[in-house]
Write an enzyme that holds these catalytic residues in place. Structure first.
Site, PDB file in Angstrom:
ATOM      1  N   HIS A   1      51.351  33.208  43.246  1.00 25.35           N
ATOM      2  CA  HIS A   1      50.719  34.504  43.528  1.00 25.35           C
ATOM      3  C   HIS A   1      51.765  35.613  43.686  1.00 25.35           C
ATOM      4  CE1 HIS A   1      46.540  35.959  44.865  1.00 25.35           C
ATOM      5  NE2 HIS A   1      47.238  36.998  44.446  1.00 25.35           N
TER       6      HIS A   1
ATOM      7  N   ARG B   1      42.125  35.125  40.084  1.00 24.19           N
ATOM      8  CA  ARG B   1      41.823  34.359  41.297  1.00 24.19           C
ATOM      9  C   ARG B   1      41.681  32.894  40.901  1.00 24.19           C
ATOM     10  NH1 ARG B   1      43.660  37.790  43.806  1.00 24.19           N
ATOM     11  NH2 ARG B   1      42.728  39.101  45.419  1.00 24.19           N
TER      12      ARG B   1
ATOM     13  N   ASP C   1      49.043  32.057  38.064  1.00 26.14           N
ATOM     14  CA  ASP C   1      49.691  32.701  39.214  1.00 26.14           C
ATOM     15  C   ASP C   1      48.838  32.501  40.459  1.00 26.14           C
ATOM     16  OD1 ASP C   1      51.752  34.388  40.381  1.00 26.14           O
ATOM     17  OD2 ASP C   1      50.149  35.869  40.644  1.00 26.14           O
TER      18      ASP C   1
ATOM     19  N   GLU D   1      44.962  27.540  46.820  1.00 28.41           N
ATOM     20  CA  GLU D   1      46.302  28.071  47.121  1.00 28.41           C
ATOM     21  C   GLU D   1      46.522  28.411  48.590  1.00 28.41           C
ATOM     22  OE1 GLU D   1      46.178  31.618  44.515  1.00 28.41           O
ATOM     23  OE2 GLU D   1      46.446  32.805  46.331  1.00 28.41           O
TER      24      GLU D   1
HETATM   25  P1  NAD Z   1      39.101  45.966  38.332  1.00 20.61           P
HETATM   26  O1  NAD Z   1      38.003  46.045  39.328  1.00 20.61           O
HETATM   27  O2  NAD Z   1      39.757  47.242  37.896  1.00 20.61           O
HETATM   28  O3  NAD Z   1      38.571  45.215  37.018  1.00 20.61           O
HETATM   29  C1  NAD Z   1      37.781  44.075  37.049  1.00 20.61           C
HETATM   30  C2  NAD Z   1      36.936  44.066  35.787  1.00 20.61           C
HETATM   31  O4  NAD Z   1      36.190  42.855  35.767  1.00 20.61           O
HETATM   32  C3  NAD Z   1      35.935  45.218  35.724  1.00 20.61           C
HETATM   33  O5  NAD Z   1      36.017  45.877  34.470  1.00 20.61           O
HETATM   34  C4  NAD Z   1      34.591  44.548  35.897  1.00 20.61           C
HETATM   35  O6  NAD Z   1      33.540  45.192  35.183  1.00 20.61           O
HETATM   36  C5  NAD Z   1      34.875  43.178  35.315  1.00 20.61           C
HETATM   37  N1  NAD Z   1      33.923  42.168  35.744  1.00 20.61           N
HETATM   38  C6  NAD Z   1      33.190  42.095  36.885  1.00 20.61           C
HETATM   39  N2  NAD Z   1      32.392  41.015  36.869  1.00 20.61           N
HETATM   40  C7  NAD Z   1      32.627  40.389  35.681  1.00 20.61           C
HETATM   41  C8  NAD Z   1      32.108  39.227  35.084  1.00 20.61           C
HETATM   42  N3  NAD Z   1      31.168  38.480  35.702  1.00 20.61           N
HETATM   43  N4  NAD Z   1      32.584  38.874  33.870  1.00 20.61           N
HETATM   44  C9  NAD Z   1      33.517  39.634  33.236  1.00 20.61           C
HETATM   45  N5  NAD Z   1      34.044  40.738  33.757  1.00 20.61           N
HETATM   46  C10 NAD Z   1      33.601  41.127  34.971  1.00 20.61           C
HETATM   47  O7  NAD Z   1      40.152  44.952  38.936  1.00 20.61           O
HETATM   48  P2  NAD Z   1      41.699  44.829  38.571  1.00 20.61           P
HETATM   49  O8  NAD Z   1      42.496  45.729  39.450  1.00 20.61           O
HETATM   50  O9  NAD Z   1      41.871  44.887  37.094  1.00 20.61           O
HETATM   51  O10 NAD Z   1      41.993  43.338  39.078  1.00 20.61           O
HETATM   52  C11 NAD Z   1      41.433  42.210  38.417  1.00 20.61           C
HETATM   53  C12 NAD Z   1      41.619  40.993  39.306  1.00 20.61           C
HETATM   54  O11 NAD Z   1      43.023  40.705  39.397  1.00 20.61           O
HETATM   55  C13 NAD Z   1      41.190  41.221  40.773  1.00 20.61           C
HETATM   56  O12 NAD Z   1      39.846  40.885  40.948  1.00 20.61           O
HETATM   57  C14 NAD Z   1      42.098  40.324  41.556  1.00 20.61           C
HETATM   58  O13 NAD Z   1      41.391  39.137  41.839  1.00 20.61           O
HETATM   59  C15 NAD Z   1      43.260  40.030  40.610  1.00 20.61           C
HETATM   60  N6  NAD Z   1      44.553  40.441  41.132  1.00 20.61           N
HETATM   61  C16 NAD Z   1      45.551  39.530  41.180  1.00 20.61           C
HETATM   62  C17 NAD Z   1      46.817  39.881  41.638  1.00 20.61           C
HETATM   63  C18 NAD Z   1      47.965  38.907  41.674  1.00 20.61           C
HETATM   64  O14 NAD Z   1      48.993  39.189  42.298  1.00 20.61           O
HETATM   65  N7  NAD Z   1      47.877  37.765  41.010  1.00 20.61           N
HETATM   66  C19 NAD Z   1      47.039  41.201  42.068  1.00 20.61           C
HETATM   67  C20 NAD Z   1      45.991  42.122  41.990  1.00 20.61           C
HETATM   68  C21 NAD Z   1      44.746  41.740  41.519  1.00 20.61           C
END
Ligand code: NAD
Length: 333
Positions: free
Chosen positions: A296, A235, A259, A264
């Site tokens: 994105h 994000r 990305d 954005e």
């Molecule tokens: P997920 O929930 O499976 O994993 C997130 C991880 O972050 C978890 O292990 C959690 O414990 C950890 N976390 C939470 N708070 C934290 C902190 N303060 N410090 C460190 N780690 C922390 O999520 P995911 O499916 O792996 O997705 C991760 C991120 O990717 C999403 O939050 C989303 O914003 C982003 N995303 C981006 C796109 C894109 O197209 N660019 C697509 C999907 C997701």
């Protein structure tokens, strides 16, 4: 028949949602516009609104949606930082999301950004097409043996870490909730400060929360290695863009792959090629030769788009039939 209003509709949304409408008995209206306080009135008469990452469902918008008769917000995304979950709950509006549509898509894109920045494919491609076969300016480095810091080892971070292991990198990780399974796979959990200090490349895969907002700020960058590479596919607001610009100017940040971008919403997903971009920070970022920005698109694979449509529709059906859903987002207790 359920009436569904889809905001921020693009061709890929229409093409993946429309074939499912009869199977799920859903009458869909596609709105090209983003959901915000100016457009929320369009939702009048719809039980469900479907939104994406740059739609805005803050308290004011949710109040308008409630008055319009909306019962459910179906996010066609994993992240839900753009929805005021507490307010939705207070108003009795359900919120569902698509927690995993293809973590591979995002992890692989993060690797793509890293390889492109390192080996400069984006510069080599037009050069060779122009008949310029010189190697000047294309020097990269071996990823083999480098230290990669992964922040957030959930679904995407784990896959990214695994791919980097395949490159024979040393992988460090930081997560608020470490995963023992990864430790047994040779991934070393360390404190954030140590990850910043030891990593050659840092890739962000944690959600945006009040804790992670601008986590990559001036102080964090000062702790990092000279010439560090930073990749953000998570994000935009995880990164303080002004701090990273200063880091790039000093050479402290050697590579930056984004990305996502903190502002954005005003740019991404639209063709603005004929417009004058008003965001000076974004324009400054684009001037660096060692910065690569994609708009994105990390999630954007055939597999992910299909899964988004299927899960969004099954979420809607489950919530409307039972009043709850396995993919429901509830307020923190
Ligand atoms: P997920 O929930 O499976 O994993 C997130 C991880 O972050 C978890 O292990 C959690 O414990 C950890 N976390 C939470 N708070 C934290 C902190 N303060 N410090 C460190 N780690 C922390 O999520 P995911 O499916 O792996 O997705 C991760 C991120 O990717 C999403 O939050 C989303 O914003 C982003 N995303 C981006 C796109 C894109 O197209 N660019 C697509 C999907 C997701």
């Amino acid at each position: 028949m359920t009436k569904l209003a889809v905001f921020s509709s693009k061709n890929w949304v229409i093409n993946s949602f429309t074939p499912l409408k009869d199977q799920y008995d859903i009458d869909i209206t596609y709105f090209e516009t983003r959901l915000d306080s100016k457009t929320a009135s369009l939702a009048k008469g719809y039980e469900v609104v479907c939104i994406f990452v740059n739609d805005e469902a803050n308290a004011a918008v949710l109040t308008q949606l409630k008055e319009a008769g909306v019962k459910l917000i179906a996010l066609r995304a994993a992240g839900f930082n753009n929805v005021d979950i507490e307010k939705a709950s207070e108003l009795g509006i359900g919120v569902v999301r698509v927690p995993a549509y293809s973590p591979y898509a995002v992890a692989e894109h993060a690797v793509g950004l890293l390889l492109t920045l390192n080996r400069k494919y984006h510069k080599a491609y037009p050069r060779v097409r122009d008949g310029n076969f010189a190697l000047e300016g294309l020097l990269g480095f071996d990823l083999h043996g480098k230290t990669i810091g992964v922040i957030g080892t959930g679904k995407i971070g784990q896959i990214f870490a695994g791919i980097m292991k395949g490159f024979n990198c040393e992988v460090l990780a930081y997560d608020k909730f470490p995963n023992d399974k990864l430790s047994s796979q040779g991934i070393e959990y360390v404190e954030l400060e140590e990850l910043y200090r030891r990593s050659d490349i840092i890739s962000l895969h944690c959600p945006l929360t009040y804790e992670t907002y601008h986590m990559i700020n001036e102080m964090a960058i000062n702790t990092m290695k000279q010439g560090v590479g930073i990749i953000n596919t998570s994000r935009g607001k995880l990164v303080d863009s002004n701090a990273v610009i200063e880091g790039l100017k000093k050479g402290k940040v050697g590579l930056l792959g984004l990305d996502v971008y903190e502002e954005e919403e005003k740019l991404f997903f639209e063709d603005l090629s004929d417009a004058v971009i008003q965001d000076d920070v974004f324009v400054r970022l684009q001037t660096f030769p060692n910065v690569l920005i994609t708009a994105h698109q990390a999630f954007f694979t055939r597999e992910a788009v299909g899964n988004i449509a299927e899960t969004s529709f099954s979420n809607i059906r489950e919530f409307l039939e039972t009043g709850k859903c396995v993919n429901q987002v509830l307020p923190r207790k």
